[in-house]
Design a protein around this motif. Structure first.
Motif, mmCIF file in Angstrom:
data_model
loop_
_atom_site.group_PDB
_atom_site.id
_atom_site.type_symbol
_atom_site.label_atom_id
_atom_site.label_comp_id
_atom_site.label_asym_id
_atom_site.label_seq_id
_atom_site.Cartn_x
_atom_site.Cartn_y
_atom_site.Cartn_z
ATOM 1 N N VAL A 101 30.066 40.852 53.865
ATOM 2 C CA VAL A 101 30.418 42.250 54.143
ATOM 3 C C VAL A 101 31.604 42.305 55.111
ATOM 4 O O VAL A 101 32.534 43.094 54.926
ATOM 5 N N MET A 102 31.574 41.448 56.124
ATOM 6 C CA MET A 102 32.678 41.416 57.090
ATOM 7 C C MET A 102 33.979 40.998 56.415
ATOM 8 O O MET A 102 35.044 41.529 56.732
ATOM 9 N N TRP A 103 33.903 40.047 55.474
ATOM 10 C CA TRP A 103 35.109 39.641 54.746
ATOM 11 C C TRP A 103 35.652 40.785 53.895
ATOM 12 O O TRP A 103 36.866 41.006 53.841
ATOM 13 N N VAL A 104 34.768 41.519 53.233
ATOM 14 C CA VAL A 104 35.208 42.669 52.425
ATOM 15 C C VAL A 104 35.878 43.712 53.319
ATOM 16 O O VAL A 104 36.936 44.259 52.984
ATOM 17 N N ILE A 105 35.279 43.991 54.464
ATOM 18 C CA ILE A 105 35.846 44.957 55.406
ATOM 19 C C ILE A 105 37.209 44.481 55.897
ATOM 20 O O ILE A 105 38.175 45.252 55.954
ATOM 21 N N TYR A 106 37.308 43.212 56.250
ATOM 22 C CA TYR A 106 38.557 42.664 56.770
ATOM 23 C C TYR A 106 39.657 42.693 55.713
ATOM 24 O O TYR A 106 40.795 43.082 55.999
ATOM 25 N N ILE A 107 39.321 42.316 54.485
ATOM 26 C CA ILE A 107 40.317 42.329 53.400
ATOM 27 C C ILE A 107 40.732 43.767 53.084
ATOM 28 O O ILE A 107 41.920 44.042 52.863
ATOM 29 N N THR A 108 39.776 44.696 53.101
ATOM 30 C CA THR A 108 40.108 46.110 52.896
ATOM 31 C C THR A 108 41.053 46.601 53.983
ATOM 32 O O THR A 108 41.992 47.363 53.709
ATOM 33 N N ASN A 109 40.837 46.161 55.202
ATOM 34 C CA ASN A 109 41.698 46.529 56.314
ATOM 35 C C ASN A 109 43.124 46.014 56.088
ATOM 36 O O ASN A 109 44.098 46.731 56.331
ATOM 37 N N SER B 58 36.697 49.954 63.278
ATOM 38 C CA SER B 58 35.554 50.422 64.070
ATOM 39 C C SER B 58 34.255 49.822 63.559
ATOM 40 O O SER B 58 33.357 49.528 64.355
ATOM 41 N N THR B 59 34.147 49.602 62.261
ATOM 42 C CA THR B 59 32.964 48.969 61.709
ATOM 43 C C THR B 59 32.823 47.545 62.240
ATOM 44 O O THR B 59 31.729 47.120 62.624
ATOM 45 N N LEU B 60 33.923 46.812 62.292
ATOM 46 C CA LEU B 60 33.883 45.462 62.851
ATOM 47 C C LEU B 60 33.502 45.506 64.333
ATOM 48 O O LEU B 60 32.751 44.661 64.811
ATOM 49 N N GLY B 61 34.000 46.494 65.055
ATOM 50 C CA GLY B 61 33.668 46.627 66.473
ATOM 51 C C GLY B 61 32.193 46.912 66.701
ATOM 52 O O GLY B 61 31.576 46.358 67.617
#
Length: 126
Positions: free
Chosen positions: A48-56, A98-101
């Motif tokens: 999930v973190m990788w998907v969020i990071y790539i989306t960012n 913010s989600t990562l934070g």
């Protein structure tokens, strides 16, 4: 009576016996920011973190591409459309950051809860 965080940490450390100090010394201090940030990409929610990071990263690329095209056009309507695209991409990027934070913060809280559980288990064993 108000105590700073350092004073409270010192008082807690003084209240621990030698064996507890040794165990908590092995656990070490709280990891630094970069170690915690890299730790987000390990574990059960790593994908999930990788998907969020790539989306960012994609959102940042779209914002840069939109800014490039916005400054290349002379038509006011196209300029507004590119500007809206830039705003949407920036908002998506901010939301992802913010989600990562929040995940970083919840990992810190979970680490402290585990330390408390260890102290409670050791206290009950005595």
């Amino acid at each position: 009576m108000t105590h700073s965080s350092d004073d409270l940490d010192r008082m807690i450390n003084e209240a621990l016996d030698a064996e507890d100090r040794e165990i908590f010394g092995e656990l070490g201090e709280e990891p630094g920011y970069f170690a915690q940030a890299i730790g987000l990409f390990r574990g059960k929610l790593a994908w999930v973190m990788w998907v969020i990071y790539i989306t960012n990263i994609v959102a940042a690329g779209i914002a840069i591409w939109g800014a490039w095209n916005m400054f290349q056009t002379t038509d006011p309507v196209l300029t507004m459309r590119w500007g809206v695209l830039i705003l949407v991409a920036v908002f998506v990027g901010l939301f992802m950051k913010s989600t990562l934070g929040y995940q970083l913060l919840s990992n810190r809280v979970l680490r402290e809860i585990k330390r408390l559980e260890l102290q409670l288990a050791r206290g009950q064993a005595r």
